[in-house]
Write an enzyme that holds these catalytic residues in place. Sequence first.
Site, PDB file in Angstrom:
ATOM      1  N   GLU A 204       0.814  -1.217   0.000  1.00  0.00           N
ATOM      2  CA  GLU A 204       0.000   0.000   0.000  1.00  0.00           C
ATOM      3  C   GLU A 204       0.852   1.274   0.000  1.00  0.00           C
ATOM      4  O   GLU A 204       0.433   2.295  -0.552  1.00  0.00           O
ATOM      5  CB  GLU A 204      -0.950   0.016   1.208  1.00  0.00           C
ATOM      6  CG  GLU A 204      -2.088  -1.000   1.125  1.00  0.00           C
ATOM      7  CD  GLU A 204      -1.727  -2.359   1.724  1.00  0.00           C
ATOM      8  OE1 GLU A 204      -2.603  -3.237   1.768  1.00  0.00           O
ATOM      9  OE2 GLU A 204      -0.557  -2.533   2.153  1.00  0.00           O
TER      10      GLU A 204
ATOM     11  N   MET B  52      23.908   9.388   3.003  1.00  0.00           N
ATOM     12  CA  MET B  52      23.843  10.676   3.692  1.00  0.00           C
ATOM     13  C   MET B  52      24.155  10.509   5.177  1.00  0.00           C
ATOM     14  O   MET B  52      24.824  11.352   5.785  1.00  0.00           O
ATOM     15  CB  MET B  52      22.470  11.325   3.498  1.00  0.00           C
ATOM     16  CG  MET B  52      22.396  12.749   4.009  1.00  0.00           C
ATOM     17  SD  MET B  52      23.527  13.883   3.153  1.00  0.00           S
ATOM     18  CE  MET B  52      22.503  14.434   1.804  1.00  0.00           C
TER      19      MET B  52
ATOM     20  N   LYS C 132     -17.742  -0.853   5.582  1.00  0.00           N
ATOM     21  CA  LYS C 132     -18.151  -1.949   4.700  1.00  0.00           C
ATOM     22  C   LYS C 132     -19.670  -2.034   4.602  1.00  0.00           C
ATOM     23  O   LYS C 132     -20.227  -2.326   3.531  1.00  0.00           O
ATOM     24  CB  LYS C 132     -17.573  -3.275   5.218  1.00  0.00           C
ATOM     25  CG  LYS C 132     -17.805  -4.447   4.262  1.00  0.00           C
ATOM     26  CD  LYS C 132     -17.073  -5.699   4.716  1.00  0.00           C
ATOM     27  CE  LYS C 132     -17.237  -6.825   3.677  1.00  0.00           C
ATOM     28  NZ  LYS C 132     -16.466  -8.040   4.071  1.00  0.00           N
TER      29      LYS C 132
ATOM     30  N   PHE D  15     -11.855  -7.293  13.753  1.00  0.00           N
ATOM     31  CA  PHE D  15     -10.754  -7.757  12.913  1.00  0.00           C
ATOM     32  C   PHE D  15     -10.397  -6.693  11.865  1.00  0.00           C
ATOM     33  O   PHE D  15     -11.276  -6.180  11.182  1.00  0.00           O
ATOM     34  CB  PHE D  15     -11.138  -9.066  12.215  1.00  0.00           C
ATOM     35  CG  PHE D  15     -10.087  -9.585  11.262  1.00  0.00           C
ATOM     36  CD1 PHE D  15      -8.850  -9.995  11.726  1.00  0.00           C
ATOM     37  CD2 PHE D  15     -10.331  -9.640   9.897  1.00  0.00           C
ATOM     38  CE1 PHE D  15      -7.866 -10.441  10.851  1.00  0.00           C
ATOM     39  CE2 PHE D  15      -9.361 -10.102   9.013  1.00  0.00           C
ATOM     40  CZ  PHE D  15      -8.120 -10.504   9.501  1.00  0.00           C
ATOM     41  N   GLN D  16      -9.137  -6.372  11.783  1.00  0.00           N
ATOM     42  CA  GLN D  16      -8.600  -5.366  10.861  1.00  0.00           C
ATOM     43  C   GLN D  16      -9.268  -3.998  11.029  1.00  0.00           C
ATOM     44  O   GLN D  16      -9.475  -3.265  10.070  1.00  0.00           O
ATOM     45  CB  GLN D  16      -8.688  -5.836   9.404  1.00  0.00           C
ATOM     46  CG  GLN D  16      -7.722  -6.982   9.100  1.00  0.00           C
ATOM     47  CD  GLN D  16      -7.544  -7.252   7.623  1.00  0.00           C
ATOM     48  OE1 GLN D  16      -8.461  -7.074   6.836  1.00  0.00           O
ATOM     49  NE2 GLN D  16      -6.355  -7.716   7.232  1.00  0.00           N
TER      50      GLN D  16
END
Length: 579
Positions: A51, A478, A163, A113-114
């Site tokens: 993602e 760096m 959802k 969940f999630q």
Amino acid sequence: MSEQITGAQSLVRSLEAAGVEDIFGIPGGAILPAYDPLMDSSIRHVLVRHEQGAGHAAQGYATASGKVGVCMATSGPGATNLVTPIADAHMDSVPMVAVTGQVGSSLIGTDAFQEADIRGITMPITKHNFLVTDPADIPRTVAEAFYIASTGRPGPVLVDVAKSALTSMTSFDWPTELHLPGYRPVTKPHSKQIREAARLILESRRPVLYVGGGTIRANAHAELRLLAELTGIPVVTTLMARGAFPDSHPQHLGMPGMHGTVAAVAGLQKSDLIISLGARFDDRVTGNLDSFAPGAKVIHADIDPAEIGKNRHADVPIVGDVREVLGDLLVALRAEAEAGRQGDYEGWVAFLSGVKGKYPLGYDKPVEGLSPQYVIERLGDIAGPDAIYAAGVGQHQMWAAQFVSYEKPRTWLNSGGLGTMGFAVPAAMGAKVGMPDTTVWAVDGDGCFQMTNQELATCAINDIPIKVAIINNESLGMVRQWQTLFYNERYSNTDLHSKRIPDFVKLADAYGCVGLACDSPDDVDSTIEKAMAINDVPVVVDFRVHRDAMVWPMVAAGTSNDDIKYARDLAPQFDEDDL
């Protein structure tokens, strides 16, 4: 009665109505209902491998094309993986809409969940965000999200959709007008402030145009050039504004700041008037704020009133779109010129021209091995000013900002404010989707590349033929530079061993790309030309450079710009009698 459809269908129709052509994302449980109607949509969905890659791709797409970038993820870890690109877009004012799934409305707050409160998590790093639980709200919310992301000071907007809203039935009703009473960006500058700015410009003897990324976001490059050429005032372009003013232009002093040119840093420090256009007086530009440009008055033009006076007092604050500000300033200054009133900057221009000539950007060629600066310089010369260059973060980013000549806006993509390693490959991927007929090079470090190189699979499978130049110095370069300068060469945890593990040529091959390697100056041109000739698959070039190259000039963090070092043991000397 209007046609009944699911909330998911309404979401996809809304995205189509908002003009979306491309989305970068990954499906998962909570967002899954939206992926079904997406199959039948005109929108191209690019299935990324992470993602974070989706978010940076949306940024690259937006920055290169000027359109709003769109990414999509599911709830919980899918959404939290977007946090870094959302924060990045927020810092760099990139117009982006992130659509995330959320658990069903009855489960919100139960640690389902999630489940993650992505709206709460992203509150400080979005321009605005929404949680949609009623499917009837989907079209209006999407319309508002795109309007907010793309107007005023651009930025990321999150639309989190439960959802249950995606699976419920609703009707689709695209709004014909938006009602956002608390959101009214001021684009037209106040005429009194324009007159005052014109007066200061004519009175000053050492003015400088300090050009920030907002000038590119406002598509104000043409007006900037007209103003610069009308007045003869020297120009500096920040890291975010590279390409807003042509590098080849004689009035251009280069990039200011921590790794800016001596002429650009001197131009700001010694000026008596700074005309700031879409810039925010960032710490990387100003160094120690107390000693920054001590003799300068400030005209500060920005569309975001919160930036004006935030770090440096503005003598003339101008809230407005940079393009409109420049347009009005041009009218005012042309009228003054016709009346015989023009600024006298001859001595100032001569002084800065002398500094520019005495302290040009350069680098020491190593006795043996490959110079990273040479690789990037040749890449810029061969790929040319029409190509798009996306950089990761670190030494290679600074060298790409310094040694590629940028002549046009939207040809330089980088993570400026947040400094996100791993930005280059997915941003280049997004840029190539947005500008498919343009050559796109990701200039990456071996450290950055290993954070997001899985998106090469996305590029290979989806026919997105980007080109990647890995500046491989086996180090977190760096950080190593700072360890060399400030930590007695104690190289704690900066050695990546990346000339052995992984083999980047084999890795490219495994991902369905063409892998090339180069470790000799004699082979640089032919290797770049070989990569330029391959346009049907992604190309990865492992440039095995020597590891002790450093980025100069340099202003150490927290010190004054007056303490700029041109090279490790060389501080510039100015003959200020010329002023």
